[in-house]
Design a protein around this motif. Sequence first.
Motif, PDB file in Angstrom:
ATOM      1  N   MET A  91      -8.923   0.261   8.545  1.00 29.71           N
ATOM      2  CA  MET A  91      -9.483   1.025   7.428  1.00 29.71           C
ATOM      3  C   MET A  91     -10.952   1.315   7.719  1.00 29.71           C
ATOM      4  SD  MET A  91      -9.032   2.258   4.282  1.00 29.71           S
ATOM      5  CE  MET A  91      -7.717   1.369   3.450  1.00 29.71           C
ATOM      6  N   THR A  92     -11.376   2.548   7.502  1.00 29.18           N
ATOM      7  CA  THR A  92     -12.754   2.924   7.786  1.00 29.18           C
ATOM      8  C   THR A  92     -13.253   3.966   6.795  1.00 29.18           C
ATOM      9  OG1 THR A  92     -14.241   3.883   9.449  1.00 29.18           O
ATOM     10  CG2 THR A  92     -11.972   4.701   9.417  1.00 29.18           C
ATOM     11  N   GLN A  93     -14.545   4.012   6.604  1.00 30.08           N
ATOM     12  CA  GLN A  93     -15.175   5.068   5.809  1.00 30.08           C
ATOM     13  C   GLN A  93     -15.971   6.010   6.713  1.00 30.08           C
ATOM     14  OE1 GLN A  93     -14.671   5.744   2.713  1.00 30.08           O
ATOM     15  NE2 GLN A  93     -13.516   3.914   2.149  1.00 30.08           N
ATOM     16  N   GLU A  94     -15.903   5.738   8.013  1.00 33.87           N
ATOM     17  CA  GLU A  94     -16.615   6.560   8.984  1.00 33.87           C
ATOM     18  C   GLU A  94     -15.838   7.842   9.283  1.00 33.87           C
ATOM     19  OE1 GLU A  94     -19.557   5.968  10.552  1.00 33.87           O
ATOM     20  OE2 GLU A  94     -19.909   4.131   9.399  1.00 33.87           O
ATOM     21  N   ASP A  95     -16.488   8.747   9.999  1.00 31.80           N
ATOM     22  CA  ASP A  95     -15.849   9.969  10.448  1.00 31.80           C
ATOM     23  C   ASP A  95     -14.686   9.617  11.381  1.00 31.80           C
ATOM     24  OD1 ASP A  95     -15.876  12.955  10.872  1.00 31.80           O
ATOM     25  OD2 ASP A  95     -16.263  12.297  12.934  1.00 31.80           O
ATOM     26  N   THR A  98      -0.179   7.367  21.061  1.00 30.61           N
ATOM     27  CA  THR A  98      -1.355   8.015  20.473  1.00 30.61           C
ATOM     28  C   THR A  98      -1.548   7.501  19.052  1.00 30.61           C
ATOM     29  OG1 THR A  98      -0.938  10.004  21.773  1.00 30.61           O
ATOM     30  CG2 THR A  98      -2.371  10.234  19.846  1.00 30.61           C
ATOM     31  N   PRO A  99      -2.783   7.175  18.640  1.00 29.61           N
ATOM     32  CA  PRO A  99      -3.014   6.664  17.282  1.00 29.61           C
ATOM     33  C   PRO A  99      -2.526   7.633  16.206  1.00 29.61           C
ATOM     34  CG  PRO A  99      -4.951   6.322  18.638  1.00 29.61           C
ATOM     35  CD  PRO A  99      -4.016   7.188  19.432  1.00 29.61           C
ATOM     36  N   PHE A 100      -2.104   7.048  15.092  1.00 34.64           N
ATOM     37  CA  PHE A 100      -1.668   7.818  13.920  1.00 34.64           C
ATOM     38  C   PHE A 100      -2.807   7.829  12.910  1.00 34.64           C
ATOM     39  CE2 PHE A 100      -0.014   7.570   9.560  1.00 34.64           C
ATOM     40  CZ  PHE A 100       0.710   8.744   9.490  1.00 34.64           C
ATOM     41  N   LEU A 101      -3.052   8.986  12.299  1.00 33.20           N
ATOM     42  CA  LEU A 101      -4.167   9.125  11.364  1.00 33.20           C
ATOM     43  C   LEU A 101      -3.674   9.271   9.930  1.00 33.20           C
ATOM     44  CD1 LEU A 101      -6.356  11.682  13.344  1.00 33.20           C
ATOM     45  CD2 LEU A 101      -6.296   9.190  13.541  1.00 33.20           C
ATOM     46  N   ALA A 102      -4.277   8.525   9.032  1.00 35.93           N
ATOM     47  CA  ALA A 102      -4.052   8.674   7.601  1.00 35.93           C
ATOM     48  C   ALA A 102      -5.426   8.827   6.964  1.00 35.93           C
ATOM     49  CB  ALA A 102      -3.311   7.466   7.039  1.00 35.93           C
ATOM     50  N   LYS A 103      -5.459   8.986   5.653  1.00 38.97           N
ATOM     51  CA  LYS A 103      -6.743   9.156   4.985  1.00 38.97           C
ATOM     52  C   LYS A 103      -7.519   7.840   5.034  1.00 38.97           C
ATOM     53  CE  LYS A 103      -5.199  12.888   1.972  1.00 38.97           C
ATOM     54  NZ  LYS A 103      -4.985  13.363   0.594  1.00 38.97           N
ATOM     55  N   ASN A 104      -8.665   7.854   5.739  1.00 41.57           N
ATOM     56  CA  ASN A 104      -9.523   6.678   5.899  1.00 41.57           C
ATOM     57  C   ASN A 104      -8.855   5.556   6.692  1.00 41.57           C
ATOM     58  OD1 ASN A 104     -11.514   7.921   4.296  1.00 41.57           O
ATOM     59  ND2 ASN A 104     -10.541   7.168   2.434  1.00 41.57           N
ATOM     60  N   GLN A 105      -7.792   5.873   7.426  1.00 42.11           N
ATOM     61  CA  GLN A 105      -7.118   4.856   8.220  1.00 42.11           C
ATOM     62  C   GLN A 105      -6.767   5.396   9.606  1.00 42.11           C
ATOM     63  OE1 GLN A 105      -3.808   4.010   5.581  1.00 42.11           O
ATOM     64  NE2 GLN A 105      -4.704   2.042   5.004  1.00 42.11           N
ATOM     65  N   SER A 157       0.832  -1.206   0.000  1.00 40.84           N
ATOM     66  CA  SER A 157       0.000   0.000   0.000  1.00 40.84           C
ATOM     67  C   SER A 157       0.862   1.249   0.000  1.00 40.84           C
ATOM     68  CB  SER A 157      -0.950   0.022   1.208  1.00 40.84           C
ATOM     69  OG  SER A 157      -0.211   0.085   2.410  1.00 40.84           O
ATOM     70  N   VAL A 158       0.270   2.335  -0.468  1.00 41.45           N
ATOM     71  CA  VAL A 158       0.877   3.656  -0.421  1.00 41.45           C
ATOM     72  C   VAL A 158      -0.203   4.592   0.108  1.00 41.45           C
ATOM     73  CG1 VAL A 158       1.939   5.540  -1.716  1.00 41.45           C
ATOM     74  CG2 VAL A 158       2.363   3.171  -2.405  1.00 41.45           C
ATOM     75  N   PHE A 159       0.103   5.346   1.147  1.00 42.38           N
ATOM     76  CA  PHE A 159      -0.926   6.238   1.675  1.00 42.38           C
ATOM     77  C   PHE A 159      -0.316   7.529   2.205  1.00 42.38           C
ATOM     78  CE2 PHE A 159       0.298   3.307   5.046  1.00 42.38           C
ATOM     79  CZ  PHE A 159       0.504   4.125   6.143  1.00 42.38           C
ATOM     80  N   GLU A 160      -1.124   8.556   2.191  1.00 43.48           N
ATOM     81  CA  GLU A 160      -0.704   9.867   2.674  1.00 43.48           C
ATOM     82  C   GLU A 160      -1.228  10.078   4.092  1.00 43.48           C
ATOM     83  OE1 GLU A 160      -1.832  12.951  -0.084  1.00 43.48           O
ATOM     84  OE2 GLU A 160      -1.714  11.546  -1.766  1.00 43.48           O
ATOM     85  N   GLY A 216     -17.858   0.270  12.031  1.00 42.19           N
ATOM     86  CA  GLY A 216     -17.230   1.287  11.193  1.00 42.19           C
ATOM     87  C   GLY A 216     -15.903   0.842  10.623  1.00 42.19           C
ATOM     88  N   THR A 217     -15.318  -0.221  11.209  1.00 39.43           N
ATOM     89  CA  THR A 217     -14.071  -0.768  10.693  1.00 39.43           C
ATOM     90  C   THR A 217     -14.360  -1.661   9.498  1.00 39.43           C
ATOM     91  OG1 THR A 217     -13.070  -0.753  12.902  1.00 39.43           O
ATOM     92  CG2 THR A 217     -12.014  -2.125  11.233  1.00 39.43           C
TER      93      THR A 217
END
Length: 299
Positions: free
Chosen positions: A206-210, A229-236, A125-128, A261-262
Amino acid sequence: MDILDMKILSRLLNNCRKPDRQIGMELGISGGAVGSRINKMEKLGIIEKFCLKVEPPLLGLNMFYIVVNSQNQKEIIKNVKLAGMPFAIVPCVGGITVIGVIVKEDMQQKIELLQKLMEDVRVMSVFEADNTKITHNLTRTDLEILNELIQDPRKRIEQLSKDTELSTKTINRGLEKLQNNESIQFTLIYDPSKIEGFLCYAVVAMTQEDIPKMLKKFEDEFGEDYLMTPFLAKNQVVLFLYSESIFKMDEMTERVAKVEGTITTELFIPKKIDMPEKWLEKRLETLTKSQTLHLSQVN
């Protein structure tokens, strides 16, 4: 290692400037006992070094993460350096390596270039990262303080004042600002292989939720088991956890997957953690010498 050691390690990972006395008050032990346990973890090589983690976009740079499956880590890093600069390298169990990559511009082109260079390996995978909360409000004084903190993020206020020739009041104000910035973390590098009695791991959900809504759900369910602390990526959302056994780890991963939501989950067990700091030193030097404070305009 016992549970108190893990709780101390967790607090230092989230803020290594937190005083031993404060950690002790939170855990019901003395500050001296906390200091002794920290010294023990340093002697055992569990704590490798205290460090400063700065999100590259805060300093006007772009970044992305690439996850590959290959045993040839040297070749992977060589290819990464053709597209950008690695700022985080985490080899995991199973031949998986997670790499954070810095690029100055044309990020999508660099991602495509790196994927072509990685044709012989499996790119999982590649993610921002989620950079929406980054505020570019650093001053030259902030940069000067950051530069002093690279080598020792636990450096005392009096010493920072002496080294920068700034007043302790200015240092205090600057430190408070830096510690409140979500793109800057006073943390440490630890060696997962030397932690006996516990497993440290990451579950990528991976989630599509808020995202804020999902974060609240995860914290309610797993907050006591957070290592960082959790790390946030786009939809992850990346949850950093620890458990006493492989069975507990498996159970925790299944519980994350069942949170409403997961969509999917992936488990990563780090073998080593490396966060090169050369890029940070060079970038701070460039910004300090620049005639402008608009980071996006600095080459």
